[in-house]
Design a protein around this motif. Sequence first.
Motif, short mmCIF file in Angstrom:
data_model
loop_
_atom_site.label_atom_id
_atom_site.label_comp_id
_atom_site.label_asym_id
_atom_site.label_seq_id
_atom_site.Cartn_x
_atom_site.Cartn_y
_atom_site.Cartn_z
N THR A 165 0.77 -1.22 -0.01
CA THR A 165 -0.21 0.02 0.00
C THR A 165 0.95 1.27 0.05
O THR A 165 0.20 2.27 0.13
CB THR A 165 -0.77 0.07 1.09
OG1 THR A 165 0.00 0.19 2.53
CG2 THR A 165 -2.02 -1.26 1.40
N GLU A 166 2.13 0.94 -0.02
CA GLU A 166 2.98 2.03 0.14
C GLU A 166 3.40 2.79 -1.35
O GLU A 166 3.33 2.45 -2.43
CB GLU A 166 4.39 1.65 0.60
CG GLU A 166 4.53 0.99 1.90
CD GLU A 166 4.16 1.91 3.13
OE1 GLU A 166 4.17 3.09 2.83
OE2 GLU A 166 3.93 1.18 4.24
N THR A 167 3.67 4.11 -1.29
CA THR A 167 3.99 4.89 -2.30
C THR A 167 5.55 5.35 -2.48
O THR A 167 6.02 5.75 -3.40
CB THR A 167 3.19 6.29 -2.24
OG1 THR A 167 3.41 7.17 -1.23
CG2 THR A 167 1.58 5.87 -2.50
N ASP A 168 6.11 5.50 -1.06
CA ASP A 168 7.52 5.67 -1.15
C ASP A 168 8.41 4.35 -1.76
O ASP A 168 8.10 3.20 -1.52
CB ASP A 168 7.85 5.81 0.47
CG ASP A 168 9.62 5.91 0.59
OD1 ASP A 168 9.86 7.16 0.06
OD2 ASP A 168 10.21 4.99 0.86
N PRO A 169 9.13 4.56 -2.74
CA PRO A 169 9.78 3.47 -3.48
C PRO A 169 10.67 2.53 -2.54
O PRO A 169 10.76 1.27 -2.73
CB PRO A 169 10.73 4.28 -4.37
CG PRO A 169 10.20 5.69 -4.76
CD PRO A 169 9.37 5.91 -3.66
N VAL A 170 11.26 3.06 -1.48
CA VAL A 170 12.21 2.23 -0.66
C VAL A 170 11.22 1.43 -0.29
O VAL A 170 11.41 0.19 0.13
CB VAL A 170 12.85 3.11 0.34
CG1 VAL A 170 13.54 2.43 1.21
CG2 VAL A 170 13.84 4.08 -0.49
N ARG A 171 10.15 1.76 0.54
CA ARG A 171 9.13 1.00 1.25
C ARG A 171 8.49 0.01 0.36
O ARG A 171 8.20 -1.26 0.73
CB ARG A 171 7.99 1.80 1.98
CG ARG A 171 8.61 2.61 3.11
CD ARG A 171 7.46 3.35 3.57
NE ARG A 171 8.11 4.17 4.74
CZ ARG A 171 7.49 5.29 5.65
NH1 ARG A 171 6.22 5.42 5.43
NH2 ARG A 171 8.13 5.84 6.59
N VAL A 172 8.15 0.37 -1.06
CA VAL A 172 7.79 -0.57 -2.00
C VAL A 172 8.56 -1.78 -2.14
O VAL A 172 8.34 -2.86 -2.17
CB VAL A 172 7.29 0.05 -3.21
CG1 VAL A 172 6.87 -1.07 -4.37
CG2 VAL A 172 6.06 1.18 -3.01
N GLU A 173 9.67 -1.37 -2.26
CA GLU A 173 11.13 -2.19 -2.62
C GLU A 173 11.15 -3.32 -1.24
O GLU A 173 11.00 -4.55 -1.55
CB GLU A 173 12.30 -1.55 -2.55
CG GLU A 173 13.52 -2.43 -2.82
CD GLU A 173 14.91 -1.67 -2.65
OE1 GLU A 173 15.84 -2.29 -2.58
OE2 GLU A 173 14.82 -0.60 -3.02
N SER A 174 11.06 -2.76 -0.26
CA SER A 174 11.16 -3.57 1.06
C SER A 174 9.74 -4.52 1.17
O SER A 174 9.96 -6.00 1.50
CB SER A 174 11.02 -2.78 2.19
OG SER A 174 10.98 -3.39 3.52
N ASP A 175 8.74 -4.20 0.76
CA ASP A 175 7.50 -5.04 0.81
C ASP A 175 7.50 -6.14 -0.22
O ASP A 175 7.45 -7.31 -0.02
CB ASP A 175 6.27 -4.37 0.42
CG ASP A 175 5.83 -3.60 1.71
OD1 ASP A 175 6.48 -3.53 2.88
OD2 ASP A 175 4.87 -2.74 1.55
N LEU A 176 7.92 -5.81 -1.54
CA LEU A 176 8.32 -6.65 -2.40
C LEU A 176 9.30 -8.01 -2.34
O LEU A 176 9.39 -8.87 -2.41
CB LEU A 176 8.69 -5.98 -3.78
CG LEU A 176 7.43 -5.19 -4.51
CD1 LEU A 176 8.07 -4.63 -5.91
CD2 LEU A 176 6.35 -6.20 -4.74
N ALA A 177 10.38 -7.34 -1.52
CA ALA A 177 11.51 -8.04 -1.12
C ALA A 177 11.19 -9.18 -0.22
O ALA A 177 11.45 -10.25 -0.12
CB ALA A 177 12.60 -7.49 -0.60
#
Length: 241
Positions: A165-177
């Motif tokens: 649900t994140e919009t910050d790329p770093v947080r998106v990366e973390s969720d996908l990882a």
Amino acid sequence: MAITVDASAETALARTRRARRIVRALGELHPDARIALHFGNPLELLIATVLSAQCTDKKVNEVTPAVFGRYRDAGAYAAADREELEALLRPTGFFRAKANSLIGIGTALAERFGGEVPGRLADLVTLPGVGRKTANVVLGHAFGVPGITVDTHVGRLSRRFALTTETDPVRVESDLAGLIERRDWTIASDRMIFHGRRICHARRPACGACTIARLCPAFGEGPTDPLQAARLVRGDAEAAR
């Protein structure tokens, strides 16, 4: 086709399994998924990726042959004549800022890394104009080190797939990882980028022509009629623009 995924009721394990099914399904749909930028070595990929900011890969590939021919190593970028470099970069947009980055990258590589592009994320992000997205592109495609590249397509699809649900790329990366197997990080990014360019568009996704629909909670954001949706699907030439 009815929506079959209720992300609000999904367990963490179910989300992980769905994420990995999505990656496999995207591979079947886009077996040709690959990085679109042309390069011959890590330095060329680093430069091309920096130039791709706010610019199409197609345009970058038109510009880089002259750039790569003129500046063959880190020292050449460090010593570049600014006006000459800016003239070469002008078609990519933001050419002054990009020239600053390229000169700075050349200087940093020459002074701190023996003229070579480092193969560690922690080192790459210290270079001028290089963030995690650029660093992960270089790591994944020049060094074979898995990395998740969160560009606009990967961010948009990740939210539509309800993998974050994140919009910050770093947080998106973390969720996908946390969902995708590490070995698939690079290719998963490439496949999502292809899918975003060809089918899952920002304004009108071609839902009715998407074979990932059964795994997507956002099915129906675009036309669901197969014939109508098929007209929205872009080929390679259109997607590269």
